[in-house]
Scaffold this active site. Structure first.
Site: not given
Ligand code: UT7
Length: 338
Positions: A117, A259, A289
């Site tokens: 990225c 980004h 993204n």
């Molecule tokens: O471009 C390169 C750099 N990339 C980035 O900077 C991306 C960085 N990361 C992120 O943007 C975020 O971490 C994500 C968008 C990928 C995920 O968001 P988050 O707030 O960190 O969610 P999480 O992984 O902590 O998950 C929270 C909850 C989980 O459920 P439980 O364990 O709390 O029951 C996940 O299983 O959300 C659940 N979850 C979803 N729910 C509905 C994860 N993905 C989804 C989804 N829809 N698509």
């Protein structure tokens, strides 16, 4: 590093494919919902390049053709074409070679640059160095990625994030006294992040095999939470470093150009740097993204609002880890390419 000769962006274009993948369509594909995607990422839709044998070059070629037309540039006058991408048409030759050939840049040397990225910012910095040294007078930097080619549409943690697109800029030498152009850049990398955002198979370490395909090892993997934390820390630190190094206050900045990884990341970075959200370029809602394409697609979207002399801070973060920031003074008014 301060530059002796000043490289300046003299035109920007973008290309996104016509197919719109909405959050509601993703709801039919994985266990997710529009509310979660919108509040956790800021993304509402992304573009997808459909069709047999349609590679990243298809989008890059469109963006670069438009750029040459818009800036009235003879393709034969291009000295160098850099394509930042992690989704090249093929491992070899470079997608940049394919693009240069297609647009008639017959005198250009061309190569791909892979910094995930951060690829576009690294490429722009490279272009600025070629201009500063006098080695090149006209450089095209195109950031292009067909992320749909390496996205697992049964993995809800990643498939909601990525989209396809391309953006290109023309970089030329400016009169150093004009005050416009790329003033300062900081590029950073730390391979300690290599296993947090990566594509496991398809390279020399784990070449493609039936086993790797069955294991879905050719798709992008991300440890979202750890990448999120690293991105916020790295981007905010480097933004503050480049502002301090150039005696810039938030009031001096016309736009922060980050980004587009996650709207929450951008908000946290802007808050830490005390830059209000009205000054943050945002288009993640409509493109998601697009990896190496996010920065030029932002500049393209906001081009009409930009004025000569506007001070911009660009910041990126991506796999590797790689990250950085650039301070540039915009070189022309609105959509009027120089
Ligand atoms: O471009 C390169 C750099 N990339 C980035 O900077 C991306 C960085 N990361 C992120 O943007 C975020 O971490 C994500 C968008 C990928 C995920 O968001 P988050 O707030 O960190 O969610 P999480 O992984 O902590 O998950 C929270 C909850 C989980 O459920 P439980 O364990 O709390 O029951 C996940 O299983 O959300 C659940 N979850 C979803 N729910 C509905 C994860 N993905 C989804 C989804 N829809 N698509």
């Amino acid at each position: 590093m301060k530059l002796v000769k000043r490289a300046v962006i003299t035109g920007v274009t973008g290309y996104v494919p016509g197919y719109v993948l909405t959050n509601s369509e993703l709801e039919q594909m994985v266990d997710t919902n529009d509310g979660w995607i919108t509040t956790r990422t800021g993304i509402q839709e992304r573009r997808i390049l459909k069709g047999e044998e349609m590679g990243t070059s298809v989008m890059a070629i469109e963006a670069v053709k438009d750029l040459l037309q818009k800036t009235a540039t003879d393709p034969a006058a291009i000295d160098l074409l850099i394509c930042a991408t992690i989704t090249p048409d093929r491992i070899t030759p470079a997608t940049a070679n394919i693009v240069a050939h297609a647009v008639g840049a017959t005198h250009a040397f061309s190569y791909d640059l892979q910094a995930a990225c951060s690829g576009f910012l690294y490429g722009l910095d490279t272009a600025a160095q070629f201009i500063a040294s006098g080695r090149a007078k006209k450089v095209v930097v195109v950031g292009a990625d067909k992320m749909s080619a390496i996205t697992n549409y049964s993995d809800r943690a990643t498939c909601i994030l990525f989209g396809d697109g391309a953006g290109a800029v023309l970089v030329t030498a400016d009169d150093p006294d004009s005050g416009c152009g790329i003033v300062d850049t900081i590029c950073k990398a730390d391979g300690a992040g290599q296993n947090l955002l990566y594509q496991k198979a398809g390279g020399s370490r784990l070449p493609a095999s039936h086993k790797t395909v069955d294991a879905k090892a050719h798709y992008i993997y991300q440890d979202g939470q750890n990448v999120f934390k690293a991105a916020v820390t790295a981007m905010s630190e480097v933004v503050m470093e480049i502002m301090a190094g150039n005696q810039l206050t938030p009031a001096d900045i016309a736009y922060l150009v980050p980004h587009q990884a996650n709207r929450r990341i951008l908000k946290l970075v802007a808050d830490r740097a005390a830059i209000p959200m009205e000054k943050v370029m945002l288009n993640i809602n409509k493109y998601g993204n697009t990896t190496a394409a996010t920065i030029p697609l932002c500049l393209w979207d906001y081009e009409q609002k930009l004025k000569k002399g506007d001070k911009l801070i660009v910041t990126v973060f991506g796999g590797g880890f790689t990250w950085g920031a650039m301070y540039m003074v915009w070189g022309y008014d609105g959509g009027k390419a120089v």
